[in-house]
Enzyme design. Structure first.
Site, PDB file in Angstrom:
ATOM      1  N   SER A   1      41.562  47.720  41.280  1.00 11.42           N
ATOM      2  CA  SER A   1      41.451  46.691  40.004  1.00 11.42           C
ATOM      3  C   SER A   1      40.787  45.495  40.406  1.00 11.42           C
ATOM      4  CB  SER A   1      42.589  46.663  39.202  1.00 11.42           C
ATOM      5  OG  SER A   1      43.504  45.771  39.884  1.00 11.42           O
ATOM      6  N   LYS A   2      40.727  44.721  39.590  1.00 10.25           N
ATOM      7  CA  LYS A   2      40.092  43.244  39.806  1.00 10.25           C
ATOM      8  C   LYS A   2      40.991  42.448  40.730  1.00 10.25           C
ATOM      9  CE  LYS A   2      37.301  42.686  35.648  1.00 10.25           C
ATOM     10  NZ  LYS A   2      37.756  43.359  34.351  1.00 10.25           N
ATOM     11  N   ARG A   3      42.373  42.835  40.920  1.00  3.22           N
ATOM     12  CA  ARG A   3      43.095  42.017  41.870  1.00  3.22           C
ATOM     13  C   ARG A   3      42.809  42.325  43.146  1.00  3.22           C
ATOM     14  NH1 ARG A   3      47.747  43.902  42.214  1.00  3.22           N
ATOM     15  NH2 ARG A   3      47.166  46.108  41.157  1.00  3.22           N
ATOM     16  N   HIS A   4      42.030  43.436  43.267  1.00  5.64           N
ATOM     17  CA  HIS A   4      41.778  43.744  44.719  1.00  5.64           C
ATOM     18  C   HIS A   4      40.461  42.962  45.135  1.00  5.64           C
ATOM     19  CE1 HIS A   4      44.379  47.142  43.622  1.00  5.64           C
ATOM     20  NE2 HIS A   4      45.014  46.807  44.546  1.00  5.64           N
TER      21      HIS A   4
END
Ligand code: GLU
Ligand code: ZN
Length: 488
Positions: A254-257
């Site tokens: 996800s965007k967190r990565h």
């Protein structure tokens, strides 16, 4: 069997790694089997729909460079390929299910459903979802409600007991308790739009889809779809749920990565070949001892048996490595073309400028080995276009030396540069500096470090003499003088 597969995105977001992986595996499978790859737009969620996402879909695949054989933009034998253009069909099939007593009208309004949700939340009893209130309405009641024009949805009757089994190419036979399937999901919404479930099943059937390859997050829909196929008396396509794509920490990517949208990778300067090559290997191996494959080679080597069940981990560094490999395969002329928009974007050069084109072409051998992504070129090449900002004085100082030495070395370099140094001949340039270092009893490294900083603005840079050759004698001399003045 004539293999037909589809990529069926919902235009509710920009195209991301996971979607492209799904599309690519479908594409490779179809092409490896002489089959047909179809694009179908599942645009029935009107609240999250945007034209921009459709545009992003086309832009992304045009850039990636692999195409469908049938789709909204090119048509085909089972058009239209956009679900919002097929609405009457879905209603017809939903009503057919009602006639067969496999589905029913539900007149529950938002208020009732809201209260139900609230009560379920408070009880925490485990009972979740619709309570099947309208499943047993009498025929008269239904007729009366319809006659009064009450809004309704159509819901699928999930059997109350027993199990449902579907076949998955990767996972084998998967059995679900019917009690674990969402209680009587909506097929047709009150605005006349189908839900994903109805439209997906009807279209896969009418479009003669033979294999459904999609992300594992769709597994819970599979038993429910199975029930619909059985109700219609249709054969369910063979399912193949692809392994998840995770970030390094084991959570769903996800965007967190980091970046997940394809246009972010594009903007950062990834090449489509590299992305395709890397993404295809997420959960799939081509096993012939290589990492780098063209798309045609992947078609050649693709086998369903080479798909993994285990999740794939998205490795940003690996992708960067792939990108570097593809950058180095480019000719100087190709690479200069690719790098140009990034230099223009960074304000380093104008788009229309033949002198800049020539400069870029000369500079490619200097940066080709060093670029990880095309956008690196801006920072790497700026000094060729204009004098670099003066770095801190400490940057000029060779290891274990002092500022005085740095200054002294720059004066020596200035002398060499002002003598008749042949700026077109790298070898004699290097010779001249070596000879001079010997003459004055200095280490070559001590002589060249301050020079490198003066010319390029940094201790680590593309090759020094090549840079000086491109800049020419006058500019070289100016930069050395500026640095001398700065350090004095
Ligand atoms: N429209 C669904 C999606 O957004 C398609 C899922 C499927 O392939 O059945 O991924
Ligand atoms: Zn109801």
């Amino acid at each position: 069997m004539n293999i037909r597969v589809r990529y069926a995105p919902s235009p509710t977001g920009n195209q991301h790694i996971g979607g492209v992986r799904t599309a690519l595996i479908n594409y490779l499978f179809a092409k490896s089997m002489g089959g047909t790859f179809i694009l179908r737009l599942e645009d029935t969620d009107r609240t999250r729909y945007s034209d921009g996402y459709v545009k992003n879909l086309y832009d992304t695949f045009h850039w990636l460079g692999f195409y469908w054989d049938e789709g909204p933009d090119i048509g085909g034998p089972v058009a239209p390929y956009v679900q919002s253009e097929r609405l009457p069909l879905y209603r017809q099939y939903a009503e057919q299910l009602i006639a067969m007593d496999k589905a029913y009208y539900c007149f529950c309004d938002e208020e009732r459903l809201g209260q139900l949700r609230k009560a379920q939340d408070e009880q925490k009893s485990g009972e979740q979802g619709y309570d099947r209130h309208c499943r047993n309405l009498s025929r008269d009641e239904v007729t009366r409600n319809l006659g009064e024009g009450k809004p309704y949805v159509i819901r699928l009757k999930i059997p109350l007991e027993g199990t449902t089994t579907f076949a998955d190419l990767l996972l084998g036979d998967v059995e679900w308790k019917n009690a674990d399937i969402s209680p009587d999901p909506v097929l047709l919404k009150s605005d006349g739009f189908p839900t994903y479930h109805l439209a997906n099943v009807v279209d896969d059937h009418l479009m003669n889809i033979t294999h459904v390859m999609r992300a594992q997050e769709w597994i819970p829909s599979a038993p429910l779809h199975r029930i619909m196929y059985d109700a219609f008396g249709w054969e369910q396509p063979l399912l193949c749920h692809l392994p998840m794509v995770l970030g390094q920490d084991g959570h769903k990517l996800s965007k967190r990565h980091g970046a997940t949208a394809v246009n972010e990778f594009r903007k950062a300067g990834y090449l489509p070949e590299a992305l395709i090559n890397y993404i295809a290997q997420l959960g799939c191996s081509f096993e012939d001892g290589r990492d780098l494959f063209t798309i045609d080679e992947m078609i050649e080597l693709f086998k369903v048996e080479k798909l993994n069940k285990a999740p794939a981990v998205f490795d940003y560094q690996k992708l960067e490595w792939f990108n570097g490999q593809y950058i180095r395969q480019k000719s100087d002329a190709e690479l200069a073309q690719l790098v140009k928009p990034f230099l223009v974007d960074a304000g380093i050069r104008e788009g229309e400028d033949s002198a800049a084109d020539a400069l870029d072409l000369q500079a490619m051998p200097l940066v080709k080995e060093r670029l990880k992504v095309l956008s690196d070129a801006a920072a790497m090449m700026a000094y060729l276009y204009r004098k670099p900002a003066m770095p801190a004085a400490a940057e000029f100082i060779p290891k274990k030396r002092d500022q005085q030495t740095a200054l002294q070395m720059l004066r020596e370099c200035l002398a060499v540069a002002m003598e008749d140094l042949d700026f077109s001949n790298l070898e004699t340039m290097e010779e001249a500096f070596k000879r001079h270092a010997e003459q004055i009893g200095a280490k070559l490294g001590d002589l060249l470090m301050p020079l490198r900083v003066a010319i390029t603005g940094a201790r680590v840079s593309p090759p020094l003499f090549e840079s000086m050759r491109i800049l020419g004698q006058q500019e070289t001399i100016e930069r050395i003088k500026d640095s001398i003045a700065y350090l004095s």
